[in-house]
Write a protein that holds these residues in place. Structure first.
Motif, PDB file in Angstrom:
ATOM      1  N   ARG A  48       9.912 -33.122  17.043  1.00 41.63           N
ATOM      2  CA  ARG A  48      10.702 -31.887  16.909  1.00 41.63           C
ATOM      3  C   ARG A  48      12.156 -32.171  16.545  1.00 41.63           C
ATOM      4  O   ARG A  48      12.717 -31.547  15.651  1.00 41.63           O
ATOM      5  CB  ARG A  48      10.649 -31.089  18.195  1.00 41.63           C
ATOM      6  CG  ARG A  48       9.370 -30.345  18.372  1.00 41.63           C
ATOM      7  CD  ARG A  48       9.459 -29.432  19.556  1.00 41.63           C
ATOM      8  NE  ARG A  48       8.279 -28.591  19.601  1.00 41.63           N
ATOM      9  CZ  ARG A  48       7.930 -27.889  20.648  1.00 41.63           C
ATOM     10  NH1 ARG A  48       8.673 -27.909  21.735  1.00 41.63           N
ATOM     11  NH2 ARG A  48       6.855 -27.152  20.619  1.00 41.63           N
ATOM     12  N   ARG A  49      12.761 -33.096  17.283  1.00 40.61           N
ATOM     13  CA  ARG A  49      14.185 -33.396  17.084  1.00 40.61           C
ATOM     14  C   ARG A  49      14.452 -33.865  15.664  1.00 40.61           C
ATOM     15  O   ARG A  49      15.405 -33.427  15.014  1.00 40.61           O
ATOM     16  CB  ARG A  49      14.645 -34.451  18.091  1.00 40.61           C
ATOM     17  CG  ARG A  49      16.120 -34.803  17.991  1.00 40.61           C
ATOM     18  CD  ARG A  49      16.508 -35.973  18.876  1.00 40.61           C
ATOM     19  NE  ARG A  49      15.850 -37.193  18.403  1.00 40.61           N
ATOM     20  CZ  ARG A  49      15.030 -37.947  19.128  1.00 40.61           C
ATOM     21  NH1 ARG A  49      14.762 -37.644  20.376  1.00 40.61           N
ATOM     22  NH2 ARG A  49      14.475 -39.025  18.612  1.00 40.61           N
ATOM     23  N   ASP A  50      13.611 -34.781  15.177  1.00 38.66           N
ATOM     24  CA  ASP A  50      13.816 -35.346  13.851  1.00 38.66           C
ATOM     25  C   ASP A  50      13.137 -34.529  12.756  1.00 38.66           C
ATOM     26  O   ASP A  50      13.189 -34.901  11.581  1.00 38.66           O
ATOM     27  CB  ASP A  50      13.300 -36.794  13.811  1.00 38.66           C
ATOM     28  CG  ASP A  50      14.064 -37.708  14.750  1.00 38.66           C
ATOM     29  OD1 ASP A  50      15.145 -37.306  15.238  1.00 38.66           O
ATOM     30  OD2 ASP A  50      13.576 -38.825  15.013  1.00 38.66           O
ATOM     31  N   GLU A  51      12.483 -33.419  13.156  1.00 41.15           N
ATOM     32  CA  GLU A  51      11.784 -32.535  12.215  1.00 41.15           C
ATOM     33  C   GLU A  51      10.870 -33.332  11.286  1.00 41.15           C
ATOM     34  O   GLU A  51      10.921 -33.210  10.059  1.00 41.15           O
ATOM     35  CB  GLU A  51      12.784 -31.690  11.432  1.00 41.15           C
ATOM     36  CG  GLU A  51      13.603 -30.772  12.325  1.00 41.15           C
ATOM     37  CD  GLU A  51      14.609 -29.925  11.552  1.00 41.15           C
ATOM     38  OE1 GLU A  51      14.736 -30.070  10.320  1.00 41.15           O
ATOM     39  OE2 GLU A  51      15.274 -29.110  12.211  1.00 41.15           O
ATOM     40  N   LEU A  52      10.019 -34.152  11.897  1.00 46.56           N
ATOM     41  CA  LEU A  52       9.117 -34.996  11.117  1.00 46.56           C
ATOM     42  C   LEU A  52       8.063 -34.158  10.408  1.00 46.56           C
ATOM     43  O   LEU A  52       7.625 -33.121  10.924  1.00 46.56           O
ATOM     44  CB  LEU A  52       8.425 -36.017  12.029  1.00 46.56           C
ATOM     45  CG  LEU A  52       9.324 -36.981  12.795  1.00 46.56           C
ATOM     46  CD1 LEU A  52       8.476 -37.958  13.599  1.00 46.56           C
ATOM     47  CD2 LEU A  52      10.256 -37.733  11.871  1.00 46.56           C
ATOM     48  N   THR A  53       7.675 -34.615   9.243  1.00 40.56           N
ATOM     49  CA  THR A  53       6.569 -33.972   8.533  1.00 40.56           C
ATOM     50  C   THR A  53       5.268 -34.321   9.252  1.00 40.56           C
ATOM     51  O   THR A  53       5.234 -35.205  10.109  1.00 40.56           O
ATOM     52  CB  THR A  53       6.482 -34.465   7.077  1.00 40.56           C
ATOM     53  OG1 THR A  53       6.109 -35.855   7.092  1.00 40.56           O
ATOM     54  CG2 THR A  53       7.799 -34.265   6.340  1.00 40.56           C
ATOM     55  N   HIS A  54       4.195 -33.661   8.856  1.00 39.91           N
ATOM     56  CA  HIS A  54       2.914 -33.963   9.488  1.00 39.91           C
ATOM     57  C   HIS A  54       2.489 -35.406   9.216  1.00 39.91           C
ATOM     58  O   HIS A  54       1.912 -36.061  10.075  1.00 39.91           O
ATOM     59  CB  HIS A  54       1.830 -32.971   9.056  1.00 39.91           C
ATOM     60  CG  HIS A  54       1.458 -33.044   7.615  1.00 39.91           C
ATOM     61  ND1 HIS A  54       2.222 -32.485   6.618  1.00 39.91           N
ATOM     62  CD2 HIS A  54       0.399 -33.622   7.001  1.00 39.91           C
ATOM     63  CE1 HIS A  54       1.653 -32.709   5.448  1.00 39.91           C
ATOM     64  NE2 HIS A  54       0.545 -33.403   5.653  1.00 39.91           N
ATOM     65  N   VAL A  55       2.819 -35.928   8.059  1.00 41.04           N
ATOM     66  CA  VAL A  55       2.481 -37.313   7.728  1.00 41.04           C
ATOM     67  C   VAL A  55       3.300 -38.268   8.594  1.00 41.04           C
ATOM     68  O   VAL A  55       2.769 -39.250   9.136  1.00 41.04           O
ATOM     69  CB  VAL A  55       2.707 -37.591   6.221  1.00 41.04           C
ATOM     70  CG1 VAL A  55       2.517 -39.063   5.897  1.00 41.04           C
ATOM     71  CG2 VAL A  55       1.787 -36.719   5.376  1.00 41.04           C
ATOM     72  N   GLU A  56       4.585 -37.988   8.749  1.00 43.53           N
ATOM     73  CA  GLU A  56       5.446 -38.830   9.595  1.00 43.53           C
ATOM     74  C   GLU A  56       5.018 -38.771  11.065  1.00 43.53           C
ATOM     75  O   GLU A  56       5.005 -39.788  11.760  1.00 43.53           O
ATOM     76  CB  GLU A  56       6.914 -38.395   9.455  1.00 43.53           C
ATOM     77  CG  GLU A  56       7.489 -38.663   8.084  1.00 43.53           C
ATOM     78  CD  GLU A  56       8.827 -37.964   7.874  1.00 43.53           C
ATOM     79  OE1 GLU A  56       9.663 -38.526   7.138  1.00 43.53           O
ATOM     80  OE2 GLU A  56       9.048 -36.869   8.437  1.00 43.53           O
ATOM     81  N   ALA A  57       4.639 -37.575  11.520  1.00 47.72           N
ATOM     82  CA  ALA A  57       4.176 -37.418  12.901  1.00 47.72           C
ATOM     83  C   ALA A  57       2.885 -38.210  13.124  1.00 47.72           C
ATOM     84  O   ALA A  57       2.729 -38.879  14.147  1.00 47.72           O
ATOM     85  CB  ALA A  57       3.963 -35.942  13.221  1.00 47.72           C
ATOM     86  N   ALA A  58       1.987 -38.140  12.156  1.00 46.31           N
ATOM     87  CA  ALA A  58       0.738 -38.898  12.253  1.00 46.31           C
ATOM     88  C   ALA A  58       1.021 -40.395  12.294  1.00 46.31           C
ATOM     89  O   ALA A  58       0.413 -41.131  13.084  1.00 46.31           O
ATOM     90  CB  ALA A  58      -0.187 -38.552  11.089  1.00 46.31           C
ATOM     91  N   GLU A  59       1.941 -40.858  11.473  1.00 45.67           N
ATOM     92  CA  GLU A  59       2.302 -42.281  11.471  1.00 45.67           C
ATOM     93  C   GLU A  59       2.877 -42.693  12.818  1.00 45.67           C
ATOM     94  O   GLU A  59       2.567 -43.774  13.337  1.00 45.67           O
ATOM     95  CB  GLU A  59       3.296 -42.571  10.339  1.00 45.67           C
ATOM     96  CG  GLU A  59       3.687 -44.026  10.226  1.00 45.67           C
ATOM     97  CD  GLU A  59       2.523 -44.974   9.988  1.00 45.67           C
ATOM     98  OE1 GLU A  59       2.593 -46.118  10.476  1.00 45.67           O
ATOM     99  OE2 GLU A  59       1.540 -44.576   9.333  1.00 45.67           O
ATOM    100  N   LEU A  60       3.709 -41.849  13.397  1.00 47.87           N
ATOM    101  CA  LEU A  60       4.274 -42.128  14.713  1.00 47.87           C
ATOM    102  C   LEU A  60       3.159 -42.260  15.767  1.00 47.87           C
ATOM    103  O   LEU A  60       3.185 -43.167  16.600  1.00 47.87           O
ATOM    104  CB  LEU A  60       5.247 -41.008  15.112  1.00 47.87           C
ATOM    105  CG  LEU A  60       6.022 -41.188  16.401  1.00 47.87           C
ATOM    106  CD1 LEU A  60       6.956 -42.396  16.317  1.00 47.87           C
ATOM    107  CD2 LEU A  60       6.811 -39.919  16.705  1.00 47.87           C
ATOM    108  N   LEU A  61       2.173 -41.382  15.685  1.00 46.81           N
ATOM    109  CA  LEU A  61       1.039 -41.450  16.612  1.00 46.81           C
ATOM    110  C   LEU A  61       0.224 -42.727  16.405  1.00 46.81           C
ATOM    111  O   LEU A  61      -0.215 -43.347  17.376  1.00 46.81           O
ATOM    112  CB  LEU A  61       0.149 -40.220  16.464  1.00 46.81           C
ATOM    113  CG  LEU A  61       0.775 -38.897  16.905  1.00 46.81           C
ATOM    114  CD1 LEU A  61      -0.124 -37.727  16.542  1.00 46.81           C
ATOM    115  CD2 LEU A  61       1.077 -38.917  18.389  1.00 46.81           C
ATOM    116  N   TYR A  62       0.012 -43.107  15.149  1.00 47.25           N
ATOM    117  CA  TYR A  62      -0.696 -44.362  14.867  1.00 47.25           C
ATOM    118  C   TYR A  62       0.053 -45.557  15.452  1.00 47.25           C
ATOM    119  O   TYR A  62      -0.548 -46.464  16.022  1.00 47.25           O
ATOM    120  CB  TYR A  62      -0.892 -44.573  13.365  1.00 47.25           C
ATOM    121  CG  TYR A  62      -2.013 -43.765  12.762  1.00 47.25           C
ATOM    122  CD1 TYR A  62      -3.306 -43.821  13.259  1.00 47.25           C
ATOM    123  CD2 TYR A  62      -1.771 -42.943  11.669  1.00 47.25           C
ATOM    124  CE1 TYR A  62      -4.327 -43.072  12.698  1.00 47.25           C
ATOM    125  CE2 TYR A  62      -2.789 -42.195  11.098  1.00 47.25           C
ATOM    126  CZ  TYR A  62      -4.067 -42.261  11.614  1.00 47.25           C
ATOM    127  OH  TYR A  62      -5.072 -41.527  11.052  1.00 47.25           O
TER     128      TYR A  62
END
Length: 76
Positions: A48-62
């Protein structure tokens, strides 16, 4: 040969030990669950803070999954 201590006739000390072990296991599970909740909250806040895209959020989860897998492998 029959076991001298069947499940129904365990001495009190064995029953108490079994209860203590079960309590320790529950506490360990609770601690792990608390840790996972904390990690997920940190990730959600970052997304939320960094307003990540869905692709960036998925990468963070990976990346987090890889960290967890490495910790599991270190423990064994």
């Amino acid at each position: 040969m029959l076991n001298k201590f069947t499940k129904s006739s365990k001495p009190a000390s064995y029953i108490e030990l079994d209860m203590m072990l079960n309590d320790a296991r529950r506490e360990e599970r609770r601690g792990r669950a608390d840790l996972m909740v904390s990690r997920l909250n940190i990730l959600a806040s970052k997304i939320r803070r960094d307003e990540l895209t869905h692709v960036e959020a998925a990468e963070l989860l990976y990346q987090e999954a890889e960290k967890l897998q490495a910790q599991i492998e270190e423990a064994h």
